[in-house]
Write a protein that holds these residues in place. Structure first.
Motif, short mmCIF file in Angstrom:
data_model
loop_
_atom_site.label_atom_id
_atom_site.label_comp_id
_atom_site.label_asym_id
_atom_site.label_seq_id
_atom_site.Cartn_x
_atom_site.Cartn_y
_atom_site.Cartn_z
N VAL A 1 5.89 6.74 -6.22
CA VAL A 1 6.19 5.33 -6.50
C VAL A 1 4.94 4.48 -6.25
O VAL A 1 4.27 4.63 -5.23
CB VAL A 1 7.36 4.83 -5.62
CG1 VAL A 1 7.63 3.36 -5.88
CG2 VAL A 1 8.61 5.66 -5.87
N ALA A 2 4.62 3.62 -7.19
CA ALA A 2 3.41 2.80 -7.08
C ALA A 2 3.61 1.68 -6.07
O ALA A 2 4.73 1.31 -5.70
CB ALA A 2 3.06 2.21 -8.45
N ILE B 1 0.82 -1.22 0.00
CA ILE B 1 0.00 0.00 0.00
C ILE B 1 0.86 1.27 0.00
O ILE B 1 0.36 2.35 0.27
CB ILE B 1 -0.95 0.03 1.21
CG1 ILE B 1 -0.17 0.03 2.53
CG2 ILE B 1 -1.91 -1.16 1.17
CD1 ILE B 1 -1.04 0.22 3.75
N GLN B 2 2.16 1.15 -0.34
CA GLN B 2 3.04 2.32 -0.26
C GLN B 2 2.59 3.46 -1.17
O GLN B 2 2.84 4.64 -0.88
CB GLN B 2 4.47 1.93 -0.61
CG GLN B 2 4.70 1.53 -2.06
CD GLN B 2 6.17 1.22 -2.35
OE1 GLN B 2 7.02 1.28 -1.47
NE2 GLN B 2 6.46 0.89 -3.59
N LEU C 1 5.21 10.35 2.54
CA LEU C 1 6.63 10.28 2.25
C LEU C 1 6.89 9.53 0.94
O LEU C 1 7.73 8.63 0.86
CB LEU C 1 7.39 9.62 3.40
CG LEU C 1 7.52 10.44 4.68
CD1 LEU C 1 8.25 9.66 5.77
CD2 LEU C 1 8.24 11.76 4.41
N ASN C 2 6.13 9.91 -0.06
CA ASN C 2 6.28 9.31 -1.39
C ASN C 2 6.26 10.42 -2.43
O ASN C 2 5.38 10.47 -3.29
CB ASN C 2 5.15 8.30 -1.63
CG ASN C 2 5.34 7.51 -2.91
OD1 ASN C 2 6.40 7.55 -3.54
ND2 ASN C 2 4.30 6.79 -3.32
N GLY D 1 11.69 1.46 -7.01
CA GLY D 1 10.80 0.42 -6.51
C GLY D 1 10.14 0.73 -5.19
O GLY D 1 9.10 0.16 -4.87
N LEU D 2 10.75 1.64 -4.39
CA LEU D 2 10.24 1.89 -3.05
C LEU D 2 10.11 3.39 -2.77
O LEU D 2 10.92 4.19 -3.24
CB LEU D 2 11.18 1.28 -2.00
CG LEU D 2 11.29 -0.24 -1.98
CD1 LEU D 2 12.38 -0.67 -1.01
CD2 LEU D 2 9.96 -0.88 -1.61
N SER D 3 9.11 3.74 -1.98
CA SER D 3 8.95 5.11 -1.52
C SER D 3 9.92 5.38 -0.38
O SER D 3 10.52 4.46 0.18
CB SER D 3 7.52 5.35 -1.04
OG SER D 3 7.26 4.60 0.14
N TYR D 4 10.07 6.65 0.02
CA TYR D 4 10.93 6.98 1.15
C TYR D 4 10.43 6.32 2.43
O TYR D 4 11.21 5.86 3.24
CB TYR D 4 11.00 8.49 1.35
CG TYR D 4 11.76 9.25 0.27
CD1 TYR D 4 12.49 8.58 -0.70
CD2 TYR D 4 11.74 10.64 0.22
CE1 TYR D 4 13.17 9.26 -1.69
CE2 TYR D 4 12.42 11.34 -0.75
CZ TYR D 4 13.14 10.66 -1.71
OH TYR D 4 13.83 11.33 -2.68
N LEU D 5 9.12 6.25 2.58
CA LEU D 5 8.55 5.61 3.78
C LEU D 5 8.92 4.13 3.82
O LEU D 5 9.32 3.60 4.86
CB LEU D 5 7.04 5.78 3.81
CG LEU D 5 6.34 5.17 5.04
CD1 LEU D 5 6.63 6.03 6.27
CD2 LEU D 5 4.84 5.05 4.82
N SER D 6 8.79 3.46 2.68
CA SER D 6 9.14 2.04 2.62
C SER D 6 10.63 1.84 2.87
O SER D 6 11.04 0.87 3.53
CB SER D 6 8.76 1.47 1.25
OG SER D 6 7.36 1.44 1.08
#
Length: 558
Positions: free
Chosen positions: A97-98, A86-87, A92-93, A126-131
């Motif tokens: 990023v999907a 669910i990122q 923080l995206n 591939g990843l958001s900052y939160l992820s």
């Protein structure tokens, strides 16, 4: 190889050796069940964590310890899997990023929680900052702390002491070891030019007037624990070949030092905790000898280059530099490859797929043996496993019941060790055969090199290393699911069996040492230990290696 290249290699090895002993002593004190000066500094924070999490500081049996490791790590996998799925809807995206598709989220969550950090996605996209921060960096602390705790519990069992409490050890591993060192290392990396920002991807105009997007993010904090915790992976797709993730020669050396810091120090921790410092030094020297042998072969092979290209008149340096970062050159590229696979980190500053066949063989051999120092905790568990095999074989040869640290090694322990040894080749060779039979279209190279590509992928997964022979089409559900399963089993099956060995030994009464006791703290034992590793470990994989990198090397020479 230039004089400066030799100096840089020698300097790294010297600093790593100088840091190993004091770090090992520090780790032993950090996990001591007696009151030490460290309690004054870290005790208040740890006690607060214990109260908030409801942790009872009481000893666990080996079954309780093992269940705590497996269940807590599995729960964290599920939590982080949900974040990845669910990122796209979370904050923080800034780059939009999907969310990850299910099989990739499954693979990535298991990968980072098992200390593997195999990436079937490009780091910056591939990843958001939160992820990256909540999912990846969080697991980069918890995963190595988990196996470091298991290694410490195993050592306590050998010493005839209670195994301890997993959650207490986990907290101590993070607060006393990983977090302080990673914090200082992150500041140093940022000072060297590594980005640390929450700003979105920068959009700039090039000198030609075109538009270019430059990825950035909280890289410094990611990089420090990535190397220290033997995690690997990369914030950027090209990993430590990217100038933002590895700005220059100093950062390159610091990364290798961080990778070696904890694995090289654990033999000294072991020596202190079991009351036999000499035995710890013997194990350290034995592993160092294997490391130096593999390092020498790798550097020599990369310097020699491809003999087939030499025959065509291609310059040796041109033929060898394919896939290498020109800022570091051949020696530092080869050394990084050996360090990252010997420490089971998986970070790369060059593409392992472009190594010479012998250079690639060394990286695979490091992961197959998983005893050339190995990763945080897991590698040293394998070292002690081979040490007990060496003692057992020696006992059989002289007709005595094998003893290790005053404890008899009997049928129950050897059965558990045999199961542990069989798990590793089972998780590598069987999936490799299935993939070659069913997914040949995803292999970018035909023949021997293609087999090595596939075997490397599953070896890296089973050994929880995470590096890869790039060129393999692994961004599919098949590879995501199969490597995810291999990573999970490769991590936790050995944890359970080795803790069972520790519990069994801890319950035994010490046997008095006699004139016939086989000493395990001298040069003879070091030789037997090395023979056990090479015969029992290496020969298990020799037929597969003959069909892969060895056959490829012979083809080039013909």
């Amino acid at each position: 190889m230039t004089t400066m290249a030799w100096i840089s290699v020698a300097l790294l090895l010297l600093i790593a050796c100088l840091l190993a002993r004091p770090t090992g002593h520090y780790i032993a004190h950090a996990f001591s069940n007696e009151r030490t000066g460290l309690d004054r500094w870290f005790g208040p924070l740890e006690n607060l964590i214990y109260r908030l999490c409801g942790i009872r500081q009481e000893n666990q049996s080996w079954k309780q310890y093992a269940m705590s490791v497996v269940l807590s790590n599995t729960l964290m996998i599920l939590i982080v899997y949900t974040i990845f799925r669910i990122q796209g809807m979370l904050p923080l995206n800034p780059s939009g990023v999907a969310s990850m598709e299910p099989s990739l989220a499954f693979n990535t969550a298991i990968s980072f929680m098992t200390n593997t950090n195999l990436q079937h996605y490009s780091g910056e996209t591939g990843l958001s900052y939160l992820s990256q921060m909540i999912g990846i960096v969080f697991m980069m602390f918890v995963a190595p702390a988990s196996l470091l705790s298991v290694a410490i519990a195993f050592i306590r069992g050998l010493a005839g002491k209670p195994l301890g409490n997993f959650f207490v050890d986990l907290v101590r591993g993070i607060t006393r070891i990983l977090l302080p060192i990673a914090f200082v290392a992150a500041l140093v990396f940022v000072a060297l030019g590594v980005p640390q920002t929450l700003e979105p991807t920068a959009v700039v105009k090039t000198v030609e007037g075109a538009t270019q997007e430059i990825a950035r993010g909280p890289v410094g904090s990611f990089l420090a624990i990535k190397e220290l915790g033997n995690n690997g992976g990369g914030f950027f797709g090209v990993n430590s070949a990217h100038p933002f993730e590895n700005p220059g020669a100093i950062s390159n050396m610091l990364q290798m030092l961080l990778m070696l810091l904890l694995p090289t120090s654990l033999p000294f921790t072991y020596g202190i905790m079991v009351g036999n410092k000499k035995q710890g030094r013997v194990l350290f020297v034995s592993m160092a000898m294997m490391f130096l042998l593999f390092l020498g072969i790798s550097i020599a092979s990369e310097q020699a280059g491809n003999p087939a290209l030499h025959a065509l008149g291609v310059n040796q340096m041109q033929g060898s530099m394919e896939g290498k970062e020109v800022r570091f050159g051949l020696a530092q590229s080869a050394m990084y490859s050996v360090v990252t696979t010997a420490s089971e980190t998986g970070a790369v500053n060059n593409m392992h797929d472009t190594l010479t066949p012998l250079g690639g063989l060394i990286t695979i051999a490091n992961m197959m043996l998983n005893t050339v120092f190995g990763g945080v905790g897991a590698g040293f568990l394998n070292v002690l496993m081979y040490a007990m095999i060496a003692v057992f074989l020696s006992g059989l040869m002289v007709g005595r019941t094998p003893e290790f640290l005053g404890k008899k090694i009997e049928g129950r322990e050897m059965k558990l060790i045999a199961v542990t040894m069989l798990i590793h080749p089972f998780l590598i060779l069987i999936p490799t055969a299935i993939a070659l039979f069913t997914n040949a279209d995803t292999i970018s190279n035909a023949g021997f090199h293609g087999l090595t590509q596939v075997m490397y992928e599953y070896t890296s997964s089973a050994a929880n290393n995470g590096s890869g022979f790039e060129g393999l089409g692994d961004a599919t559900s098949f590879w995501n699911l199969t490597t995810g399963i291999v990573m999970y089993l490769g991590r936790f099956c050995s944890v359970i069996t080795m803790l069972a060995v520790a519990g069994s030994l801890a319950a035994k009464k010490p046997v008095p040492e006699t004139s016939g006791t086989f000493r395990t703290d001298n040069a003879l034992f070091a030789g037997v230990f090395l023979v056990a590793v090479l015969i029992v470990g290496a020969l298990t994989f020799f037929p597969a290696l003959v069909l892969g990198p060895i056959a490829e090397q012979l083809t080039l020479l013909s």
